[in-house]
Design a protein around this motif. Structure first.
Motif, PDB file in Angstrom:
ATOM      1  N   ARG A 105       0.824  -1.212   0.000  1.00 23.46           N
ATOM      2  CA  ARG A 105       0.000   0.000   0.000  1.00 23.46           C
ATOM      3  C   ARG A 105       0.854   1.256   0.000  1.00 23.46           C
ATOM      4  N   ARG A 108       2.316   1.693  -3.498  1.00 20.98           N
ATOM      5  CA  ARG A 108       1.325   2.209  -4.446  1.00 20.98           C
ATOM      6  C   ARG A 108       1.055   3.685  -4.201  1.00 20.98           C
ATOM      7  N   TRP A 109       1.023   4.090  -2.941  1.00 18.80           N
ATOM      8  CA  TRP A 109       0.851   5.517  -2.642  1.00 18.80           C
ATOM      9  C   TRP A 109       2.003   6.335  -3.193  1.00 18.80           C
ATOM     10  N   GLY A 181       3.710  -2.739  -5.375  1.00 18.58           N
ATOM     11  CA  GLY A 181       2.895  -1.547  -5.180  1.00 18.58           C
ATOM     12  C   GLY A 181       3.330  -0.400  -6.065  1.00 18.58           C
TER      13      GLY A 181
END
Length: 438
Positions: A105, A108-109, A181
């Motif tokens: 996560r 991906r951010w 990610g």
């Protein structure tokens, strides 16, 4: 004489013009350090809460509880521990899964943050593969720095973590989950997946689906066993004479090893079974355990002695899991010639068997000395059984799905013809060249 000076003005960005932002590599480095710190803080918070629930802080101090949280974070990366001379080498896979999710996560951010404009979507901002590779490297390095510092500081506590295994685990968690990610958030993963040949996509998708179905079956087996052994587990728990806080802490520890138990169930369904102690065997054909520790979840282990003959039918579960996995995958495509469908099914089952073996190998490890020094499944036997059974299941599932759809009259997808080759005309003095038209 007067001099008029004008202050430089900044104009707002026009629609479609990129806003200034941090580079992807810098954002990835911040995200890598953040992913490590988030997981570390969560482990420390849980350890601190358990310390207060256990004895309201009567024994030890806050730094001891924080040290336990740091050691647990390292154990989630596969680090072996030595507690008062007792080796602990089984990885709590539930914690490892949480760390993988956090890394994914945050990666991906990081990929979605830099150079975003008000009028462009992420798909309109293509990122080069080389830039994503550099971002994965910085993400991993930042994550690794936190892991090394934590390992060095935790070595002074009551536990002695294995720094080498922690470093390797941190590299794998950050590189695989964080890299995935970053690739997903930047769109590189989607673009790369679109370029994968159809047969390879079917093999990978079918294998992953089959693995998930088999993991669900292993978890269901363990859950049903615990349900039928609930009275024995409750008796063991009451015999420990734990306080409410201690009972909650023990339950949390058992939950951390729940995926390990599910993978032992997978090994049981595959045939070889597993060992819970040196010289022990738990399989559908025979059970030899001896004395086991007083741990509530161990009440789910079967009794010693010969087993009913019908338990050999559990070997059909990996076959069915692989068949369902490739069947659901091929349902999205037009029917194929039977030989091509059989190849995709067998390949999918073989890949699924290899993946299951890797996961089962990660589930074991020592929980002490003596008999408890060997806990886990025989990896070589699991590899042979799972690849064989799941390859058979994939082949049968693919052919059956293909045959049923062709029987219903669906059109068969013929392989695309190869592009013809043409020879370019030669000029005087030119070397002969062959141009392939695609």
């Amino acid at each position: 004489m007067s001099i008029l000076a004008t202050r430089p003005t900044t104009r707002p960005a026009r629609p479609g013009e990129a806003q200034p932002g941090r580079s992807l590599a810098l954002t990835a480095a911040l995200a890598g350090a953040g992913a490590a710190v988030i997981g570390l803080v969560l482990c420390m918070s849980v350890a601190l809460t358990g310390w207060f629930l256990a004895d309201a802080g009567a024994h030890g101090d806050t730094t001891d509880a924080l040290g336990v949280g740091a050691v647990a974070w390292l154990a989630g990366h596969g680090s072996h521990l030595v507690l008062s001379g007792t080796p602990i080498g089984m990885t709590p896979l539930a914690l490892t899964m949480a760390l993988l999710l956090i890394a994914f996560r945050t990666g991906r951010w990081a990929a979605r943050t830099p150079a975003r404009t008000s009028s462009q979507s992420l798909a309109d901002l293509p990122v080069e593969t080389s830039a994503v590779g550099a971002a994965v490297a910085t993400f991993t390095c930042a994550y690794l720095v936190v892991a090394v510092v934590t390992g060095v500081l935790a070595a002074g506590s009551g536990a002695s973590p294995s720094l080498g295994r922690a470093v390797l685990g941190a590299v794998l968690v950050a590189g695989l989950a964080g890299g995935a990610g970053l690739a997903a958030g930047s769109g590189v993963l989607l673009r790369a997946w679109d370029e994968v040949p159809a047969w390879a996509a079917d093999v990978v998708t079918g294998a992953l689906t089959g693995v998930l179905w088999l993991l669900a079956a292993g978890a269901a087996l363990v859950g049903v066993s615990l349900l039928f052994s609930f009275n024995e587990a409750a008796t063991v728990m009451s015999g420990l004479h734990l306080s409410v806080g201690d009972a909650l802490s023990l339950t949390a520890v058992m939950a951390l090893f729940a995926p390990n138990a599910a993978l032992f169930g997978v090994s049981y369904l595959a045939g070889p079974g597993f060992a819970f102690g040196t010289g022990t065997t738990v399989s559908p054909t025979a059970v030899s355990l001896g004395v086991v520790p007083a741990f509530p979840v161990l009440a789910a282990l079967p009794g010693e002695g010969p087993t009913p003959g019908w338990l050999a039918g559990l070997l059909a579960v990996p076959v069915l899991a692989a068949a369902v996995g490739i069947g659901r995958t091929l349902r999205r495509r037009p029917p194929l010639p039977h030989d091509l469908a059989a190849l995709r099914g067998a390949g999918s089952g073989f890949v699924a068997g290899v993946l299951v073996t890797v996961l089962v190998a990660l589930a074991g490890g020592p929980l002490g000395t003596g008999r408890m020094a060997h806990i886990g499944a025989p990896v070589a036997e699991v590899l042979v059984f799972t690849t064989g059974l799941m390859s058979l299941g994939g082949l049968v599932g693919a052919v059956a799905q293909n045959w049923w759809r062709r029987r219903r009259g669906e059109a068969v997808a013929e392989p695309a013809p190869r592009a013809p080759r043409t020879v370019a005309p030669l000029d005087d003095g030119d070397e002969p060249t062959v141009e392939v038209l695609r």
